[in-house]
Design a protein around this motif. Structure first.
Motif, PDB file in Angstrom:
ATOM      1  N   ARG A   1     -11.585 -50.978 -29.423  1.00  9.12           N
ATOM      2  CA  ARG A   1      -9.988 -52.239 -29.295  1.00  9.12           C
ATOM      3  C   ARG A   1      -8.408 -51.799 -28.115  1.00  9.12           C
ATOM      4  N   ALA A   2      -8.522 -49.995 -28.319  1.00 13.09           N
ATOM      5  CA  ALA A   2      -7.893 -49.914 -28.001  1.00 13.09           C
ATOM      6  C   ALA A   2      -8.146 -49.569 -26.506  1.00 13.09           C
ATOM      7  N   ALA A   3      -8.304 -49.229 -26.032  1.00 14.25           N
ATOM      8  CA  ALA A   3      -9.194 -49.317 -24.854  1.00 14.25           C
ATOM      9  C   ALA A   3      -8.535 -51.062 -23.380  1.00 14.25           C
ATOM     10  N   ALA A   4      -8.295 -51.792 -24.389  1.00 16.64           N
ATOM     11  CA  ALA A   4      -8.290 -52.867 -23.729  1.00 16.64           C
ATOM     12  C   ALA A   4      -6.762 -53.188 -22.927  1.00 16.64           C
ATOM     13  N   PRO A   5      -6.731 -52.934 -21.828  1.00 18.61           N
ATOM     14  CA  PRO A   5      -6.100 -52.801 -21.293  1.00 18.61           C
ATOM     15  C   PRO A   5      -4.457 -54.286 -21.325  1.00 18.61           C
ATOM     16  N   ALA A   6      -3.095 -53.440 -21.469  1.00 18.92           N
ATOM     17  CA  ALA A   6      -2.281 -54.106 -21.857  1.00 18.92           C
ATOM     18  C   ALA A   6      -1.899 -55.995 -20.352  1.00 18.92           C
ATOM     19  N   ARG A   7      -1.727 -54.914 -18.995  1.00 21.40           N
ATOM     20  CA  ARG A   7      -1.776 -56.304 -17.976  1.00 21.40           C
ATOM     21  C   ARG A   7      -2.484 -55.707 -16.945  1.00 21.40           C
TER      22      ARG A   7
ATOM     23  N   VAL B   1      -3.625 -52.835  -9.140  1.00 21.29           N
ATOM     24  CA  VAL B   1      -4.010 -53.764  -8.195  1.00 21.29           C
ATOM     25  C   VAL B   1      -3.914 -53.963  -6.701  1.00 21.29           C
ATOM     26  N   GLU B   2      -4.528 -53.946  -5.767  1.00 20.20           N
ATOM     27  CA  GLU B   2      -4.033 -53.950  -4.210  1.00 20.20           C
ATOM     28  C   GLU B   2      -3.889 -55.245  -4.581  1.00 20.20           C
ATOM     29  N   VAL B   3      -2.874 -56.436  -4.597  1.00 14.59           N
ATOM     30  CA  VAL B   3      -3.661 -57.781  -3.246  1.00 14.59           C
ATOM     31  C   VAL B   3      -4.035 -57.922  -2.699  1.00 14.59           C
ATOM     32  N   SER B   4      -5.233 -59.150  -2.628  1.00  9.17           N
ATOM     33  CA  SER B   4      -5.849 -59.221  -1.823  1.00  9.17           C
ATOM     34  C   SER B   4      -6.768 -61.266  -2.317  1.00  9.17           C
ATOM     35  N   GLY B   5      -7.205 -61.398  -1.311  1.00 13.73           N
ATOM     36  CA  GLY B   5      -7.886 -62.432  -1.612  1.00 13.73           C
ATOM     37  C   GLY B   5      -8.554 -62.902  -2.990  1.00 13.73           C
ATOM     38  N   ASP B   6      -9.106 -61.878  -3.047  1.00 13.22           N
ATOM     39  CA  ASP B   6      -9.129 -62.622  -5.083  1.00 13.22           C
ATOM     40  C   ASP B   6      -7.950 -61.961  -5.790  1.00 13.22           C
ATOM     41  N   ALA B   7      -7.754 -62.970  -5.856  1.00 13.28           N
ATOM     42  CA  ALA B   7      -6.210 -63.815  -6.678  1.00 13.28           C
ATOM     43  C   ALA B   7      -6.702 -63.038  -8.897  1.00 13.28           C
ATOM     44  N   THR B   8      -5.595 -62.270  -8.566  1.00 15.23           N
ATOM     45  CA  THR B   8      -6.203 -61.275 -10.624  1.00 15.23           C
ATOM     46  C   THR B   8      -5.507 -62.585 -10.975  1.00 15.23           C
ATOM     47  N   SER B   9      -5.278 -63.203 -12.798  1.00 19.81           N
ATOM     48  CA  SER B   9      -5.045 -63.925 -13.212  1.00 19.81           C
ATOM     49  C   SER B   9      -4.882 -63.670 -15.282  1.00 19.81           C
ATOM     50  N   VAL B  10      -4.368 -64.574 -15.754  1.00 22.34           N
ATOM     51  CA  VAL B  10      -4.082 -63.855 -17.133  1.00 22.34           C
ATOM     52  C   VAL B  10      -5.566 -64.066 -17.050  1.00 22.34           C
ATOM     53  N   ALA B  11      -6.868 -65.069 -16.944  1.00 20.32           N
ATOM     54  CA  ALA B  11      -8.430 -65.022 -17.292  1.00 20.32           C
ATOM     55  C   ALA B  11      -8.698 -63.625 -16.970  1.00 20.32           C
ATOM     56  N   THR B  12      -8.146 -62.917 -16.173  1.00 19.65           N
ATOM     57  CA  THR B  12      -8.799 -61.780 -15.511  1.00 19.65           C
ATOM     58  C   THR B  12      -8.837 -60.927 -16.357  1.00 19.65           C
ATOM     59  N   LEU B  13      -7.897 -61.047 -16.815  1.00 16.99           N
ATOM     60  CA  LEU B  13      -7.109 -59.769 -17.470  1.00 16.99           C
ATOM     61  C   LEU B  13      -7.671 -59.490 -19.553  1.00 16.99           C
ATOM     62  N   GLU B  14      -7.680 -61.402 -19.714  1.00 19.24           N
ATOM     63  CA  GLU B  14      -8.382 -61.255 -20.674  1.00 19.24           C
ATOM     64  C   GLU B  14      -9.595 -61.076 -20.696  1.00 19.24           C
ATOM     65  N   SER B  15     -10.392 -61.270 -19.544  1.00 19.57           N
ATOM     66  CA  SER B  15     -12.145 -61.096 -19.369  1.00 19.57           C
ATOM     67  C   SER B  15     -11.879 -59.073 -19.214  1.00 19.57           C
ATOM     68  N   LEU B  16     -11.647 -58.398 -18.502  1.00 23.00           N
ATOM     69  CA  LEU B  16     -11.447 -56.546 -18.868  1.00 23.00           C
ATOM     70  C   LEU B  16     -10.578 -56.696 -19.985  1.00 23.00           C
ATOM     71  N   ARG B  17      -9.660 -56.955 -20.501  1.00 22.00           N
ATOM     72  CA  ARG B  17      -9.447 -56.718 -22.389  1.00 22.00           C
ATOM     73  C   ARG B  17     -10.844 -57.137 -23.105  1.00 22.00           C
ATOM     74  N   ARG B  18     -11.482 -57.618 -23.138  1.00 21.56           N
ATOM     75  CA  ARG B  18     -12.627 -58.708 -23.482  1.00 21.56           C
ATOM     76  C   ARG B  18     -14.215 -56.991 -23.265  1.00 21.56           C
ATOM     77  N   ALA B  19     -13.353 -56.823 -21.965  1.00 22.29           N
ATOM     78  CA  ALA B  19     -15.138 -55.751 -21.713  1.00 22.29           C
ATOM     79  C   ALA B  19     -14.671 -54.101 -22.253  1.00 22.29           C
ATOM     80  N   ALA B  20     -13.142 -54.114 -21.717  1.00 26.90           N
ATOM     81  CA  ALA B  20     -12.997 -52.310 -22.913  1.00 26.90           C
ATOM     82  C   ALA B  20     -13.600 -52.459 -23.780  1.00 26.90           C
ATOM     83  N   ARG B  21     -12.516 -53.894 -24.600  1.00 25.35           N
ATOM     84  CA  ARG B  21     -12.826 -53.675 -26.432  1.00 25.35           C
ATOM     85  C   ARG B  21     -14.531 -53.574 -26.210  1.00 25.35           C
ATOM     86  N   GLU B  22     -15.595 -54.361 -25.886  1.00 22.61           N
ATOM     87  CA  GLU B  22     -16.935 -53.882 -25.850  1.00 22.61           C
ATOM     88  C   GLU B  22     -17.069 -52.741 -25.827  1.00 22.61           C
TER      89      GLU B  22
END
Length: 405
Positions: free
Chosen positions: A370-376, A345-366
């Motif tokens: 499971r295998a679709a969850a982004p690693a980082r 992702v391109e750095v912008s005013g919308d900061a990414t974080s570990v919390a964002t990663l966890e939300s992405l992983r949760r959404a992808a798993r659902e």
């Protein structure tokens, strides 16, 4: 019978326009629009062609000829870097332009904001020729929302159109949302804004339509003379079918094949059921009403922990999150799972974080398992892009694999 090939500097789209007119109406030389040298493989922004400059050493050699019916040759390397030279006949180009006009409600005037050496840009010129209208040219340089809006005011036909890639539409929407009345007015001024080249996120489309833009999502390729499916519906006499989960297209807009590459031509084009078909290389489906759903590239699949993961599907899920509508998902090697999805992702005013990663992983798993969850998430100052505006996935994969990532 044959005709000569003419290489034209695509950074001078006015010259490409004249050459195409001669090729389509006066039996002139077949046109090969070529981009001027621009340094590394990637460029930092989408938009118009590179600044005018010397054309690379012409391919093919001077005086080379092609079949008489070939009017345009689009050179493309795609994401693999293996060059393809797609030969398009005058009939295919004009059939595509006619189908587009029928789907859009008529012929009109176009604003060219894409490189002329890509099929979407070249087709803006062909549609202009078919409509007997003069296009407005964006010209060189990076894509700027205010400049685009100013040029849109020069369109004086009753029907006005343009063709963009998603990153360009995003720049326009962001400028309008930030308070630019001129950009908002420009978005509303078009009777149709074609958006293709890559998947258009639902979020970005809704934001554009909230401003008042008339968005048309397109699907097609150089081999189909550009977009031949608008908002999921084949246009003109195009036909789309699913064969073992992969999409095939038939219709008068199909290319003749690949110049100098009979093996690749035979692999991509075939005769069946009294029609000629193009194998798109995309996963997808066609429902009983004929509506087409594109799921992603056949060659953009990984095996993670023994499970198949379609990276395009992961990318669509990621882009639904705020601030990530331009994120790209690529594969990275992993000692435990073999390969894993990684979000760049391109750095912008919308900061990414570990919390964002966890939300992405949760959404992808659902949604995808499971295998679709982004690693980082890998943050970069600027996403590398091809000069068509598409993400440079080869460069992005290298970034995702770098030790510091």
């Amino acid at each position: 019978m044959t005709r000569e090939l003419r290489v034209v500097d695509a950074s001078r789209p006015e010259e490409v326009f004249v050459a195409l007119r001669e090729a389509l109406t006066a039996g002139g030389a077949a046109v090969v629009p070529r981009s001027a040298p621009s340094g590394p493989r990637s460029v930092p922004d989408a938009g118009a062609a590179t600044e005018p400059g010397a054309v690379p050493e012409p391919w093919p050699r001077a005086g080379a000829h092609v079949a008489q019916n070939v009017a345009l040759v689009i050179e493309t390397s795609g994401s693999t870097g293996v060059p393809k030279r797609v030969a398009l006949s005058a009939d295919a180009l004009l059939a595509s332009a006619a189908a587009s006009a029928g789907a859009l409600g008529g012929q009109g005037q176009w604003l060219l904001a894409l490189p002329a050496h890509y099929v979407a840009g070249a087709q803006v010129l062909v549609r202009s020729l078919a409509a007997d209208t003069e296009p407005v040219f964006y010209g060189g340089g990076h894509f700027d929302a205010e400049r685009f809006a100013s040029l849109a005011q020069a369109l004086d036909h009753d029907l006005r159109f343009t063709s963009l890639v998603p990153v360009q539409l995003a720049r326009l929407v962001e400028a309008a949302e930030a308070g630019s009345r001129t950009v908002a007015a420009a978005l509303r001024r078009f009777d149709g804004i074609l958006v293709g080249g890559q998947a258009l996120s639902t979020q970005l489309r809704e934001r554009a339509e909230t401003i008042g833009a008339r968005i048309v999502s397109t699907y097609g390729s150089s081999e189909t003379a550009g977009g031949c499916v608008y908002d999921g519906v084949p246009i003109g006499t195009a036909t789309v079918r699913g064969i073992e989960g992969q999409l095939e297209i038939s219709g008068p807009m199909l290319a003749e094949g690949y110049l100098g590459d009979p093996d690749r031509t035979a692999a991509a084009f075939h005769e069946a059921d009294d029609a000629r078909w193009y194998r798109t290389g995309d996963f997808g489906s066609v429902d009983d009403a004929g509506r087409v759903t594109v799921l992603g590239r056949v060659d953009n699949v990984i095996i993670s922990g023994g499970e198949k993961v379609l990276l395009d599907a992961v990318e669509r899920a990621v882009r639904e999150h705020p601030g990530l509508h331009e994120a790209v998902v690529v594969a990275a090697e992993d000692p435990r799972w073999g390969q894993v999805p990684v979000v760049v992702v391109e750095v912008s005013g919308d900061a990414t974080s570990v919390a964002t990663l966890e939300s992405l992983r949760r959404a992808a798993r659902e949604r995808l398992g499971r295998a679709a969850a982004p690693a980082r998430i890998v943050e970069v100052d600027r996403l590398p892009r091809l000069d068509s505006g598409k993400p440079d996935r080869v460069a992005l994969a290298r970034l995702a694999a770098a030790p510091e990532a």
